[in-house]
Design an enzyme around this catalytic site. Structure first.
Site, short mmCIF file in Angstrom:
data_model
loop_
_atom_site.label_atom_id
_atom_site.label_comp_id
_atom_site.label_asym_id
_atom_site.label_seq_id
_atom_site.Cartn_x
_atom_site.Cartn_y
_atom_site.Cartn_z
NE ARG A 67 -151.29 -17.95 32.75
CZ ARG A 67 -150.88 -17.04 33.64
NH1 ARG A 67 -151.13 -17.03 34.75
NH2 ARG A 67 -149.82 -16.14 33.34
CE LYS B 298 -128.66 -19.29 17.69
NZ LYS B 298 -127.64 -18.85 18.23
CE LYS C 166 -126.97 -20.86 9.44
NZ LYS C 166 -126.21 -19.98 10.23
CD GLU D 7 -122.20 -19.29 9.69
OE1 GLU D 7 -123.21 -19.03 10.23
OE2 GLU D 7 -121.69 -20.22 9.30
CG ASP E 168 -120.35 -17.48 13.05
OD1 ASP E 168 -121.14 -17.07 13.89
OD2 ASP E 168 -119.84 -18.57 12.90
#
Length: 287
Positions: free
Chosen positions: A107, A142, A174, A204, A225
């Site tokens: 698994r 992410k 940012k 950004e 962005d």
């Protein structure tokens, strides 16, 4: 001109083994109750891992290592490599030896290969969409906690490139960082005064006046962005190749081509690592 396909770097064996140990410990607990009760420890078996749908393979080396790490006596043979395109029914791995060990490790091995191959396959679709442009697909932070290195490896298997591996891997200014420093100019100046000499500083920007300020401040990379296509094109003209431009924010398979055609250098897509589906890979006993 199409960029050369990135190298899908492997995890260092020391790091990989540490992760596999943790994965197996989580899955097995104190012992595999089912395999221990139902499978004689002397029973030998031949099994193969097969693709049940077309895919770009990723994680095959890690999947193979799961078996040999759990039981070094197992004979494990990889028939494909990470980054390979395979068809439905293709055999990825062959495993021979103690059937109890194979069934216990099954698994974890499948989970790794299914998850990473899903990411690589989706990444390859995005890469194909921007063929013929100068833009390169890149990932983001992410990622699934604990799986970042593996997931970023999978993006490279699909032909994408990696953004920062972690917060210590590059400076990204940012809006909140800029607000604390007072301006883009002040933030870039402060970052460049102390940053390691080989580390880039990215800013950004969500407006064109910010792009102009970041350019004047000599940032190394500017992230556009959530800008409109029209503003991206204006930013490309404004920068005129002086520094690198990254487009980011809400990029989808159906929109990435138009973004690439604005002339940006990179397009980051968080959803590749965040929401790619696991693919169908099975482990079957050889007949």
């Amino acid at each position: 001109m199409t960029a050369k396909k990135p190298v899908a770097w492997p995890l260092d064996p020391l790091v990989l083994d540490d992760q596999i140990r943790a994965f197996l410990r989580e899955d097995i607990g104190y012992f595999d109750l089912t395999a221990t009760l139902l499978v004689d420890k002397e029973l030998q078996g031949d099994f193969y891992m097969n693709a049940r749908e077309p895919m770009t393979v990723a994680g095959i080396a890690a999947a193979a290592r799961v078996f040999s790490f759990y039981d070094p006596s197992l004979q494990v043979e990889a028939l494909v490599a990470d980054g390979d395109q395979v068809a439905k029914g293709d055999v990825l791995l062959k495993i021979r030896g103690c059937a109890r060990s194979i069934l216990t490790a099954e698994r974890v091995s499948l989970n790794i290969c299914q998850h990473l191959s899903g990411i690589a396959t989706v990444a390859a679709r995005y890469v194909k969409e921007i063929e013929g442009t100068k833009a390169q697909l890149i990932d983001s932070r992410k990622t699934t906690p604990g799986l970042r290195a593996m997931e970023k490896h999978a993006v490279a298997c699909g032909g994408g490139r990696n953004h920062r591996l972690g917060l210590d891997n590059g400076i990204m200014l940012k809006d909140n960082h800029i607000a604390v420093c007072g301006s883009i100019t002040a933030a870039v100046e402060r970052a460049k005064a102390s940053v390691p000499v080989l580390t880039k500083v990215e800013v950004e920007c969500d407006r064109l006046d910010q792009v102009a300020e970041a350019l004047a401040a000599k940032a190394d990379v500017i992230m556009l962005d959530n800008m409109s296509l029209e503003d991206m094109k204006k930013a490309v003209e404004m920068v005129n190749g002086k520094i690198l431009l990254e487009a980011s924010g809400g990029v989808r398979l159906e929109t990435i081509r138009a973004i690439a055609e604005t002339g940006v250098d990179f397009i980051s897509v968080g959803r590749i690592t965040q929401s790619s589906p696991a693919l169908d890979i099975g482990l079957d006993e050889a007949e």
